[in-house]
Scaffold this motif. Structure first.
Motif, PDB file in Angstrom:
ATOM      1  N   ILE A 196      -1.373 -35.695  15.467  1.00  0.00           N
ATOM      2  CA  ILE A 196      -2.672 -35.978  16.069  1.00  0.00           C
ATOM      3  C   ILE A 196      -3.603 -34.774  15.943  1.00  0.00           C
ATOM      4  CG2 ILE A 196      -1.777 -37.698  17.674  1.00  0.00           C
ATOM      5  CD1 ILE A 196      -1.774 -35.525  19.840  1.00  0.00           C
ATOM      6  N   ALA A 197      -3.109 -33.697  15.363  1.00  0.00           N
ATOM      7  CA  ALA A 197      -3.905 -32.484  15.165  1.00  0.00           C
ATOM      8  C   ALA A 197      -3.388 -31.779  13.909  1.00  0.00           C
ATOM      9  CB  ALA A 197      -3.811 -31.572  16.386  1.00  0.00           C
ATOM     10  N   THR A 198      -4.099 -30.747  13.495  1.00  0.00           N
ATOM     11  CA  THR A 198      -3.672 -30.006  12.311  1.00  0.00           C
ATOM     12  C   THR A 198      -2.378 -29.247  12.586  1.00  0.00           C
ATOM     13  OG1 THR A 198      -4.293 -28.274  10.724  1.00  0.00           O
ATOM     14  CG2 THR A 198      -5.099 -28.020  12.977  1.00  0.00           C
ATOM     15  N   ASN A 199      -1.547 -29.140  11.576  1.00  0.00           N
ATOM     16  CA  ASN A 199      -0.341 -28.324  11.670  1.00  0.00           C
ATOM     17  C   ASN A 199      -0.568 -26.911  11.143  1.00  0.00           C
ATOM     18  OD1 ASN A 199       1.973 -29.798  12.816  1.00  0.00           O
ATOM     19  ND2 ASN A 199       1.599 -31.250  11.151  1.00  0.00           N
ATOM     20  N   LEU A 200      -1.829 -26.561  10.880  1.00  0.00           N
ATOM     21  CA  LEU A 200      -2.150 -25.262  10.310  1.00  0.00           C
ATOM     22  C   LEU A 200      -2.392 -24.199  11.374  1.00  0.00           C
ATOM     23  CD1 LEU A 200      -4.552 -26.376   7.415  1.00  0.00           C
ATOM     24  CD2 LEU A 200      -2.099 -25.846   7.301  1.00  0.00           C
ATOM     25  N   THR A 201      -2.464 -24.606  12.640  1.00  0.00           N
ATOM     26  CA  THR A 201      -2.683 -23.649  13.727  1.00  0.00           C
ATOM     27  C   THR A 201      -1.622 -23.843  14.803  1.00  0.00           C
ATOM     28  OG1 THR A 201      -4.121 -25.124  15.017  1.00  0.00           O
ATOM     29  CG2 THR A 201      -5.177 -23.757  13.314  1.00  0.00           C
ATOM     30  N   PRO A 202      -1.323 -22.785  15.566  1.00  0.00           N
ATOM     31  CA  PRO A 202      -0.355 -22.934  16.656  1.00  0.00           C
ATOM     32  C   PRO A 202      -0.791 -23.982  17.679  1.00  0.00           C
ATOM     33  CG  PRO A 202      -0.720 -20.618  16.188  1.00  0.00           C
ATOM     34  CD  PRO A 202      -1.747 -21.386  15.395  1.00  0.00           C
ATOM     35  N   GLU A 203      -2.097 -24.042  17.953  1.00  0.00           N
ATOM     36  CA  GLU A 203      -2.596 -25.004  18.930  1.00  0.00           C
ATOM     37  C   GLU A 203      -2.401 -26.439  18.432  1.00  0.00           C
ATOM     38  OE1 GLU A 203      -4.336 -21.101  19.406  1.00  0.00           O
ATOM     39  OE2 GLU A 203      -4.351 -22.465  17.691  1.00  0.00           O
ATOM     40  N   GLY A 204      -2.662 -26.656  17.151  1.00  0.00           N
ATOM     41  CA  GLY A 204      -2.477 -27.986  16.586  1.00  0.00           C
ATOM     42  C   GLY A 204      -1.020 -28.396  16.571  1.00  0.00           C
ATOM     43  N   ARG A 205      -0.154 -27.475  16.184  1.00  0.00           N
ATOM     44  CA  ARG A 205       1.278 -27.797  16.169  1.00  0.00           C
ATOM     45  C   ARG A 205       1.787 -28.113  17.567  1.00  0.00           C
ATOM     46  NH1 ARG A 205       1.090 -23.571  12.336  1.00  0.00           N
ATOM     47  NH2 ARG A 205       1.784 -22.004  13.863  1.00  0.00           N
ATOM     48  N   GLN A 206       1.240 -27.409  18.565  1.00  0.00           N
ATOM     49  CA  GLN A 206       1.654 -27.680  19.942  1.00  0.00           C
ATOM     50  C   GLN A 206       1.276 -29.098  20.347  1.00  0.00           C
ATOM     51  OE1 GLN A 206      -0.352 -25.458  23.089  1.00  0.00           O
ATOM     52  NE2 GLN A 206       1.605 -25.207  24.142  1.00  0.00           N
ATOM     53  N   GLN A 207       0.095 -29.568  19.945  1.00  0.00           N
ATOM     54  CA  GLN A 207      -0.313 -30.934  20.266  1.00  0.00           C
ATOM     55  C   GLN A 207       0.575 -31.970  19.578  1.00  0.00           C
ATOM     56  OE1 GLN A 207      -4.640 -31.822  20.235  1.00  0.00           O
ATOM     57  NE2 GLN A 207      -4.901 -29.648  19.741  1.00  0.00           N
TER      58      GLN A 207
END
Length: 218
Positions: A196-207
């Motif tokens: 549901i978010a980008t996997n390119l950032t820690p925040e996105g991977r967390q989501q």
């Protein structure tokens, strides 16, 4: 197979429009999903009813009856979703997301509060939220529940798929241990396939690391 006449379709659409208008006149406390459910039920009921009968007049009559029954059923389902959504928002912690799309409720729990890294043991803090959710599912028993595990794309895809399946099963087990009937629940592992978010950032991977609990009225 019966082809609906122009008259049949006109009446079905009229019934749908009338039901939608009536469902939206409740003022500021009007249940939005009850209105949408009534409109959808009216349309489906009208079309189903109009497809039965031996002649045109009977099909028209059946279409109107189907619209009325479908509207009542749809409004009931939509209203129940509204109530359950609001109750869950009030009862669950701020880290838990609740989305009502008119057809089902999606309760999203971040895996970072559910599990330790690479673990499939539900944390004590998350167990409280799952216990609350289980009580809600027992209060609203006429639904099926899909527990869907998701991961980010770090690591091998096969490992992530297996981990998401085991985590979904762990959440399902907690719900069952808190009184939810096992035959209502299906555990599904999606791995990294539905971000549901980008996997390119820690925040996105967390989501993306989450467990979605999809509650669908029967």
């Amino acid at each position: 197979m019966i082809t609906l006449s122009r008259t049949n379709l006109t009446l079905a659409i009229a019934a749908l429009a009338l039901t939608t208008a009536c469902a939206g006149t409740g003022g500021p406390n009007d249940n939005r999903m009850a209105g949408q459910g009534a409109a959808l039920g009216a349309g489906l009921g009208a079309l189903a009813g109009a497809a039965t009968g031996d002649d045109r007049s009977e099909r028209i009559r059946n279409g109107l009856i189907g619209a009325s029954l479908g509207a009542a059923t749809g409004a009931t389902v939509g209203s129940a979703l509204d109530r359950q959504e609001q109750e869950l928002r009030n009862q669950l912690g701020g880290n838990v997301g609740v989305v009502n799309n008119g057809q089902n409720l999606v309760v999203s729990l971040p895996q970072d509060i559910l599990f330790a890294t690479n673990s499939t043991t539900v944390s004590g803090a998350a167990a409280g939220n799952l216990s609350t959710l289980a009580r809600s599912l027992q209060q609203y028993p006429n639904s099926t529940v899909n527990v869907i595990g998701h991961t980010d794309d770090v690591g091998a895809a096969a490992f992530n798929a297996d981990l998401s399946q085991r985590r979904a099963q762990a959440v399902s087990s907690v719900l069952v241990s808190n009184g939810v009937a096992a035959n209502r629940i299906q555990s599904i592992g999606r791995g990294e396939d539905q971000p549901i978010a980008t996997n390119l950032t820690p925040e996105g991977r967390q989501q993306n690391r989450r467990v979605d609990i999809v509650i669908t009225p029967n």
